[in-house]
Design a protein around this motif. Structure first.
Motif, PDB file in Angstrom:
ATOM      1  N   ASN A 110       0.832  -1.202   0.000  1.00 49.43           N
ATOM      2  CA  ASN A 110       0.000   0.000   0.000  1.00 49.43           C
ATOM      3  C   ASN A 110       0.867   1.253   0.000  1.00 49.43           C
ATOM      4  N   HIS A 167      -5.502   7.802   2.319  1.00 49.00           N
ATOM      5  CA  HIS A 167      -6.003   7.240   3.574  1.00 49.00           C
ATOM      6  C   HIS A 167      -6.678   8.358   4.378  1.00 49.00           C
ATOM      7  N   GLU A 175      -5.454   2.242   0.585  1.00 50.00           N
ATOM      8  CA  GLU A 175      -6.625   2.303   1.427  1.00 50.00           C
ATOM      9  C   GLU A 175      -7.262   3.679   1.359  1.00 50.00           C
ATOM     10  N   HIS A 220     -10.637   1.288   4.356  1.00 51.09           N
ATOM     11  CA  HIS A 220     -10.362   1.431   5.786  1.00 51.09           C
ATOM     12  C   HIS A 220     -11.642   1.981   6.413  1.00 51.09           C
ATOM     13  N   HIS A 244     -10.687  -3.733   4.601  1.00 47.40           N
ATOM     14  CA  HIS A 244      -9.340  -4.044   5.087  1.00 47.40           C
ATOM     15  C   HIS A 244      -9.338  -4.295   6.597  1.00 47.40           C
ATOM     16  N   GLY A 245      -8.618  -5.328   7.021  1.00 47.22           N
ATOM     17  CA  GLY A 245      -8.405  -5.590   8.445  1.00 47.22           C
ATOM     18  C   GLY A 245      -9.682  -5.754   9.236  1.00 47.22           C
ATOM     19  N   GLY A 259      -6.628 -10.075   9.110  1.00 48.06           N
ATOM     20  CA  GLY A 259      -5.199 -10.004   9.371  1.00 48.06           C
ATOM     21  C   GLY A 259      -4.762 -10.598  10.683  1.00 48.06           C
ATOM     22  N   GLU A 309      -4.131 -10.709   5.102  1.00 47.45           N
ATOM     23  CA  GLU A 309      -3.130  -9.643   5.076  1.00 47.45           C
ATOM     24  C   GLU A 309      -2.340  -9.640   6.372  1.00 47.45           C
ATOM     25  N   ASP A 351      -0.951  -6.405   6.952  1.00 48.84           N
ATOM     26  CA  ASP A 351      -0.981  -4.951   7.090  1.00 48.84           C
ATOM     27  C   ASP A 351       0.450  -4.446   7.275  1.00 48.84           C
ATOM     28  N   ASP A 352       0.651  -3.527   8.235  1.00 48.08           N
ATOM     29  CA  ASP A 352       2.001  -2.999   8.472  1.00 48.08           C
ATOM     30  C   ASP A 352       2.618  -3.607   9.734  1.00 48.08           C
TER      31      ASP A 352
END
Length: 211
Positions: free
Chosen positions: A12, A34, A64, A99, A123-124, A145, A170, A172-173
């Protein structure tokens, strides 16, 4: 079905980093503004940059982007920026990674007002089952995630209720190997990681066959 690669992931790129990012044709990315980083003075300039990059073949998704009730920026402005990015995604026919934090009612109301022409991926996701059911009824996809590594999380329960063809995974970070996320999901689903990898690759390919 397309051949399953050894490993592919999507990086991303945040809106403010798009101009500086040196695109690598071999690296798949998503690009988006974002909600945490919306600047009411410059977001339209970022949108022009987003539209320029969105046509590149290495850009697989837009996002996102989305809505977050925990930040001070008004949801009205967030919705405006989100809608603008969905329109970009529709022009290039690429999925949107969303998001959404404590704003699912607003997201569902937005979805009710318009017929979206591209797949929408949350996401997430780690929220309540009733919210998941509402989103499923509207055709949303889910990316789960690191919460899958916690047996008591909503994600660990929901992964068994989400149709496999609507599921993505995922990290993510977070410093969590994606293999651990796959293993956790496979354990919850009582299937092999190889089967899950094959299914999710099929899901990814299917996103781009929708018209």
């Amino acid at each position: 079905m397309s051949e399953l690669p050894a490993e592919r992931s999507i990086l991303n790129i945040l809106g403010q980093d798009m101009a500086a990012y040196g695109f690598d044709p071999g690296r798949w990315v998503s690009v988006g503004i974002h909600p945490w980083y919306i600047d009411v003075e410059t977001w339209e300039t970022q949108l022009v940059e987003l539209e320029r990059w969105a046509t590149q073949p290495e850009v697989k998704m837009i996002g996102e982007c989305g809505l977050d009730r925990l930040i001070p920026l008004s949801l009205e402005i967030q919705l405006k920026v989100f809608e603008a990015q969905v329109q970009v995604a529709e022009r290039v026919q690429k999925p949107v990674v969303i998001h959404c934090v404590r704003a699912f009612n607003e997201l569902l109301q937005w979805h009710k007002r318009r017929r979206t022409q591209v797949p929408l991926i949350i996401h997430g996701f780690n929220n309540q089952p009733q919210i998941a059911q509402q989103l499923l009824q509207k055709g949303f996809y889910f990316s789960l995630g690191g919460a899958l590594l916690r047996p008591d999380s909503n994600a660990s329960t929901l992964v068994r209720e989400i149709p496999l063809e609507r599921l993505f995974l995922e990290n993510d970070d977070r410093p969590i190997p994606i293999e651990e996320v796959y293993q956790a999901a496979a354990t919850h689903l009582q299937c092999s990681t190889g089967y899950l990898q094959s299914q999710i690759w099929t899901n990814f390919v299917a996103l781009f066959s929708q018209k």
